[in-house]
Design an enzyme around this catalytic site. Structure first.
Site, PDB file in Angstrom:
ATOM      1  CG  ASN A 209      -2.022  -0.913   1.211  1.00 35.99           C
ATOM      2  OD1 ASN A 209      -2.578  -1.165   0.147  1.00 35.99           O
ATOM      3  ND2 ASN A 209      -2.396  -1.444   2.364  1.00 35.99           N
ATOM      4  CE  LYS A 288      13.304 -11.235 -11.660  1.00 41.31           C
ATOM      5  NZ  LYS A 288      14.351 -10.529 -12.365  1.00 41.31           N
ATOM      6  CG  PHE A 323      -5.443   6.551  11.253  1.00 47.67           C
ATOM      7  CD1 PHE A 323      -5.073   6.423  12.578  1.00 47.67           C
ATOM      8  CD2 PHE A 323      -5.230   7.760  10.607  1.00 47.67           C
ATOM      9  CE1 PHE A 323      -4.498   7.485  13.260  1.00 47.67           C
ATOM     10  CE2 PHE A 323      -4.648   8.827  11.274  1.00 47.67           C
ATOM     11  CZ  PHE A 323      -4.278   8.694  12.605  1.00 47.67           C
ATOM     12  CE  LYS A 341     -11.045  -1.895  10.677  1.00 45.89           C
ATOM     13  NZ  LYS A 341      -9.998  -2.770  10.145  1.00 45.89           N
TER      14      LYS A 341
END
Ligand code: C5P
Length: 400
Positions: A209, A288, A323, A341
């Site tokens: 994020n 990878k 938040f 929550k």
């Protein structure tokens, strides 16, 4: 201008770190403080009074028997006018005298005659610092409510490595600013998350994020300035750690969850500021992954645990603050999150208002409704949030 209107008496003792006190004066003045410098005779061998006079814009005192001061009482004058007496660098000799109430020069006399808090930033050779006599003196000073800033550990002027280096001027400045903040969270423990999480796809790729960590780090600093014991669990960020904070670095949401849940039970407050990735790849490739002409891979995702909700669900949870960073419908989404929550307070902000920058616009949502805070620098908002949290701790049943 964090120190606007504050009057600081700065005592400089004889040590090589005295040259850093010049930079400290510059930083203090830049933050709006008026600085009066007093030096020991030994300090004048390292830096001249003229340097401090030019930087502070004020006359520098070096002599207890200064005939230019009314009644030859420079010491009384300096301590009477100051909000704080800061000694940086504080030599072993000065600290020994201060601990024992000796007043045999201008600086020790104004220390004894002061009517304001004393902050000292010790600076000396590591052997002098660890000497039992110095340690005894430090214990005495701490017992007398003197604030001791540092010392830091590292390479010393004499070439040795160890404890005894004076804190850097920026660090001392931050401590002086902290000194003037109300101790609303004194004795409280605050656990926090900040920054993004990174969910690996393979050893070089992942899902994350956008989050600079600035808001979270500002809150950590504000909580510590307010006297809290702060533990900050953070994802990959490039923010400097505020002084006096325990920082635990993690990468993924699972690691963040584990580090938080390990500590959450004994905390007074938990603040989830981190932008936790909601999902992680189900399988992490050991090597990878290669293109090799194959069709684009389909990455199956699984849900990450909700750290905040899990802390809030503990049998005796800390005061939980969340938040909500949204691009639209802030009030609706924030309130929905708060209920889902089961937390008393959620801080909402629109992503376009604060992301990555130094300023933000926040709205607090709690049982009493919503309270917008005036747009401001993140540290200023963090202090307002800290005050709100302190109020909720003191008044758990109050209609907010
Ligand atoms: O669920 P959502 O991500 O919208 O809620 C945001 C709030 O929940 C933030 O306080 C964030 O730190 C916290 N959170 C969490 N663990 C998650 C997801 C979000 O602690 N897995």
């Amino acid at each position: 201008m964090e120190l606007k209107g504050k009057r600081i008496a700065l005592g400089v003792t004889g040590g090589i770190a005295a040259y850093k006190a010049a930079e400290l004066v510059r930083l203090l003045v830049k933050q709006g403080a008026s600085v009066q410098v007093a030096m020991t005779e030994a300090a004048t061998h390292f830096v001249t009074p003229t340097t401090f006079q030019a930087l502070s814009g004020n006359r520098v005192f070096t002599d207890q028997w200064d005939s230019g001061v009314a009644n030859s009482m420079a010491h009384i004058q300096l301590s009477r006018d100051a909000d704080v007496l800061l000694i940086a660098p504080a030599s072993a000799d000065f600290l020994a005298k201060a601990a024992n109430g000796i007043a045999d020069n201008l600086l020790t006399t104004l220390t004894l005659a002061r009517d304001c808090p004393l902050l000292v930033a010790p600076a000396m050779n590591r052997q002098m610092w660890t000497n039992p006599a110095t340690q005894r003196n430090m214990a005495t000073l701490l017992g007398d409510n003197v604030t001791v800033l540092g010392p830091a550990s590292g390479e010393q002027a004499c070439g040795e490595i160890g404890d005894g280096r004076m804190l850097e001027p920026e660090e001392i400045l931050a401590e002086v600013i902290a000194h003037f903040q109300p101790k609303l969270l004194k004795g409280r423990s605050v656990l926090m998350t900040a920054g993004p999480t990174f969910e690996a796809i393979d050893p070089v790729r992942g899902i994350t994020n956008l989050s600079s960590g600035k808001m979270g780090f500002a809150i950590a600093r504000a909580a510590r300035e307010a006297g809290a014991n702060v533990t900050l669990v953070c994802g990959p960020v490039s923010q400097p750690t505020p002084r006096g904070i325990t920082r635990i670095d993690v990468t993924s949401a699972l690691e963040m969850h584990a580090e938080v849940l390990k500590r959450a039970a004994n905390q007074d407050v938990f603040i989830g500021v981190a932008a936790v990735a909601d999902y992680r790849p189900k399988i992490v490739a050991g090597q990878k992954t290669k293109k090799d002409g194959a069709p684009p891979p389909v990455i199956e995702l699984v849900q990450n645990p909700d750290i905040l909700a899990d802390v809030a669900a503990l049998p005796q949870p800390p005061l939980c603050v969340g938040f909500a960073a949204e691009t639209q419908n802030l009030a609706e989404y924030a309130e929905k999150k708060r209920r889902a929550k089961k937390i008393p307070l959620i801080v909402g902000n629109l992503i376009q208002d604060g992301f990555g920058g130094d300023d933000n616009t926040l709205i607090l949502f709690d049982d009493g409704g919503q309270q917008p805070l005036t747009p401001a620098p993140k540290l200023e908002l963090a202090r307002q949030l800290t005050a709100r949290i302190a109020f909720l701790l003191e008044n758990p049943n109050a209609p907010h």
